[in-house]
Design a protein around this motif. Structure first.
Motif, short mmCIF file in Angstrom:
data_model
loop_
_atom_site.label_atom_id
_atom_site.label_comp_id
_atom_site.label_asym_id
_atom_site.label_seq_id
_atom_site.Cartn_x
_atom_site.Cartn_y
_atom_site.Cartn_z
N THR A 259 53.70 48.92 45.68
CA THR A 259 54.57 49.38 44.61
C THR A 259 53.96 49.01 43.26
N PRO A 260 54.36 49.69 42.17
CA PRO A 260 53.83 49.36 40.85
C PRO A 260 54.05 47.90 40.45
N SER A 261 55.14 47.30 40.94
CA SER A 261 55.40 45.90 40.58
C SER A 261 54.31 44.98 41.10
N VAL A 262 53.73 45.31 42.25
CA VAL A 262 52.61 44.53 42.78
C VAL A 262 51.41 44.62 41.84
N ALA A 263 51.12 45.83 41.39
CA ALA A 263 50.02 46.03 40.46
C ALA A 263 50.28 45.32 39.14
N LEU A 264 51.52 45.39 38.64
CA LEU A 264 51.87 44.71 37.40
C LEU A 264 51.70 43.19 37.53
N ILE A 385 63.83 54.12 40.23
CA ILE A 385 63.39 55.49 39.95
C ILE A 385 64.54 56.22 39.27
N ASP A 386 64.31 56.70 38.07
CA ASP A 386 65.34 57.39 37.31
C ASP A 386 64.80 58.74 36.84
N ASP A 387 65.22 59.80 37.50
CA ASP A 387 64.80 61.15 37.14
C ASP A 387 65.94 61.96 36.53
N ASP A 388 66.92 61.24 35.95
CA ASP A 388 68.12 61.91 35.44
C ASP A 388 68.10 62.10 33.94
N ASP A 389 66.91 62.22 33.34
CA ASP A 389 66.84 62.38 31.89
C ASP A 389 67.62 63.60 31.40
N GLY A 390 67.75 64.60 32.26
CA GLY A 390 68.47 65.81 31.86
C GLY A 390 69.93 65.80 32.28
N ASP A 391 70.41 64.65 32.75
CA ASP A 391 71.80 64.55 33.20
C ASP A 391 72.76 65.00 32.09
N LYS A 392 73.72 65.84 32.45
CA LYS A 392 74.59 66.44 31.44
C LYS A 392 75.43 65.41 30.71
N TRP A 393 75.80 64.31 31.40
CA TRP A 393 76.62 63.30 30.75
C TRP A 393 75.80 62.57 29.69
N ARG A 394 74.54 62.33 29.94
CA ARG A 394 73.69 61.67 28.95
C ARG A 394 73.55 62.54 27.71
N GLN A 395 73.40 63.83 27.94
CA GLN A 395 73.32 64.75 26.81
C GLN A 395 74.65 64.80 26.07
N GLU A 396 75.74 64.76 26.80
CA GLU A 396 77.07 64.86 26.21
C GLU A 396 77.35 63.71 25.25
N ILE A 397 76.94 62.50 25.63
CA ILE A 397 77.26 61.34 24.79
C ILE A 397 76.10 60.91 23.90
N GLY A 398 74.95 61.60 24.01
CA GLY A 398 73.84 61.34 23.10
C GLY A 398 73.01 60.12 23.42
N VAL A 399 72.66 59.92 24.70
CA VAL A 399 71.83 58.78 25.09
C VAL A 399 70.39 59.00 24.62
N GLU A 400 69.88 58.06 23.81
CA GLU A 400 68.50 58.12 23.34
C GLU A 400 67.59 57.15 24.08
N ILE A 421 60.69 53.63 36.65
CA ILE A 421 59.93 54.87 36.45
C ILE A 421 60.95 55.90 35.99
N ARG A 422 60.91 56.19 34.69
CA ARG A 422 61.93 57.00 34.05
C ARG A 422 61.34 58.34 33.63
N GLY A 423 61.79 59.42 34.29
CA GLY A 423 61.25 60.72 33.96
C GLY A 423 59.76 60.80 34.16
N GLY A 424 59.24 60.08 35.18
CA GLY A 424 57.81 60.10 35.47
C GLY A 424 56.99 59.15 34.63
N ARG A 425 57.63 58.31 33.80
CA ARG A 425 56.91 57.38 32.93
C ARG A 425 57.32 55.95 33.28
#
Length: 457
Positions: A259-264, A385-400, A421-425
């Motif tokens: 896992t990346p944590s091992v490499a880190l 792993i978080d691939d929910d950058d486009g989640d409608k609730w985040r857009q609704e409340i303005g998560v930056e 790992i957020r949105g592939g980053r």
């Protein structure tokens, strides 16, 4: 309804009083939230997860968790002028970063023995001078490990987003999550360890305790800057773009699926060795504590979103050669960790490690320079792993932006990594005790880590 705390929960009661174990989730919003709607959403989450509405108190048999029948959380609102006072006292530069550090050092559980029932969950809204806002959730780590924090974050975004939109989130319609019950205090991890995996002979406990204690005298540490001043937790973020993250994930896959944590962790050990003044030691031994989410392997197994502290820890010591490539170091650490898990050390050594942590609190001179450092590094077995950058609730409340981590300035490691790992980053929040280590020192270490990881892949 109440129950005594388990062994791991008790150790967090001790460490939180010393300054380590304050879990904070911060969310940067493009506009201030409606406090009443946010409070309603948070109380709805409290009602679904019993431990989030528990209080800590001391009885005749020691600390216990007392369940409140009703949600009790109230949202504190800090206006922009008060927020500016906090920001002016920080050297973090970025307001979001500064408020995360501020919350990590607000200790509502400073006393070892709490005479009156203490709440374990707090919420604050900071209004920023530029019309944005930061929502900060602060929890006692005894009831909230990293998996719980992730679940709470997602529930908050969905529940408040739905509340702000006048609807109901899917999780709210479903009622109870996992196998938590509204009227029961969930059991401690020690009660759920599979019997066949947790057995350890009495003499083996003694031998391991002696081995951990004597072995700690040989551990190398990141050089200390100030061992006498009052400490606080500070944060540095290690962030990579998609291309860099893809390269690291590919390298991990090629080396047995680490896992990346091992490499880190390997990169941190190499960077620490590299940071030493000349002549640089050829070989040093570093201690790494790896936290493992045990929910799915307990008896009975728990859902991944079950709130509480259900992580265990494995302590590995790795000899780091200054001439060895970082990915070779990572492979050795990965093999050592895999072997420890195969031997069930995350269950058999659970009591030994919590005992030694409490002893370090009682006897600081037993640690290097009375620093209360029990290891060089604390990492998690797997990233979030978080691939929910486009989640409608985040857009609704303005998560930056958002971040989650735990304080370490009492007893614990010199650095703790909370990787996502957020949105592939890859986004890693690195927490350290200041001024035991300086911000410049940790920032340079993180830069060296990134260079080491990307140099040969």
């Amino acid at each position: 309804m109440e129950r005594s705390v388990g062994g791991t929960e008790y150790s967090w009661c001790r460490t939180v009083a010393s300054g380590t174990g304050i879990t904070v989730l911060t969310i940067l919003l493009s506009r201030p939230p409606e406090p009443a709607a946010l409070e309603k959403a948070l109380r709805r989450i409290q009602s679904r997860h019993p431990l989030l509405r528990a209080r800590l108190q001391w009885g005749d048999r020691g600390p216990c968790l007392s369940l409140s029948p009703e949600p009790y959380l109230s949202v504190e609102v800090v206006d922009s002028s008060e927020t500016s006072v906090v920001l002016r006292s920080s050297d973090a530069g970025d307001p979001f970063h500064a408020l995360l550090e501020h919350e990590l050092n607000r200790n509502s559980w400073r006393e070892t023995r709490i005479e009156t029932p203490a709440e374990l969950f707090f919420a604050t809204v900071y209004r920023l001078p530029d019309s944005r806002a930061v929502v900060a959730l602060r929890l006692h780590t005894g009831i909230c490990d990293r998996a719980s924090a992730v679940s709470i974050l997602r529930n908050v975004l969905q529940s408040y987003g739905a509340e702000a939109a006048g609807g109901t989130a899917a999780g709210d319609r479903e009622g109870q999550n996992g196998n938590e019950e509204a009227g029961e205090v969930p059991g401690a991890i020690e009660e759920m360890v599979p019997q066949e995996k947790g057995r350890k002979p009495f003499w083996a406990h003694g031998v391991d305790l002696l081995g951990y204690s004597v072995g700690s005298l040989r551990f190398s540490n990141l050089q200390f800057r100030d061992t006498t001043s009052t400490r606080a937790s500070r944060v540095v973020r290690l962030q990579m773009d998609r291309d860099e993250t893809d390269r690291i994930l590919k390298a991990c896959k090629e080396r047995g699926g680490m896992t990346p944590s091992v490499a880190l962790a390997a990169a941190a050990m190499k960077a620490a060795n590299f940071s030493k003044e000349e002549p640089r030691p050829q070989v040093e031994s570093y201690a790494v504590v790896t936290f493992i989410d045990c929910r799915t392997i307990l008896d009975p197994p728990l859902q991944l979103d079950h709130v509480g502290f259900y992580h265990s820890a494995i302590l590995n010591t790795l000899r780091v050669n200054s001439q060895e490539e970082v990915w070779d170091t990572a492979e050795r650490y990965f093999n050592a960790l895999t072997n420890s898990m195969r031997c069930n050390k995350h269950f058999t050594d659970m009591g030994d490690l919590t005992f030694l942590m409490c002893k370090a609190i009682d006897h600081p001179p037993a640690t290097p320079c009375s620093s209360l450092r029990t290891s060089f590094l604390g990492v998690f077995e797997s990233p979030i792993i978080d691939d929910d950058d486009g989640d409608k609730w985040r857009q609704e409340i303005g998560v930056e932006d958002y971040a989650g981590c735990t304080s370490v300035h009492g007893v614990g490691p010199s650095m703790a990594f909370f990787d996502t790992i957020r949105g592939g980053r890859l986004d890693c929040t690195c927490v350290y005790p200041w001024p035991l280590h300086s911000r410049e020192q940790i920032e340079q270490l993180v830069l060296n880590m990134k260079s080491l990881l990307l140099a040969n892949i």
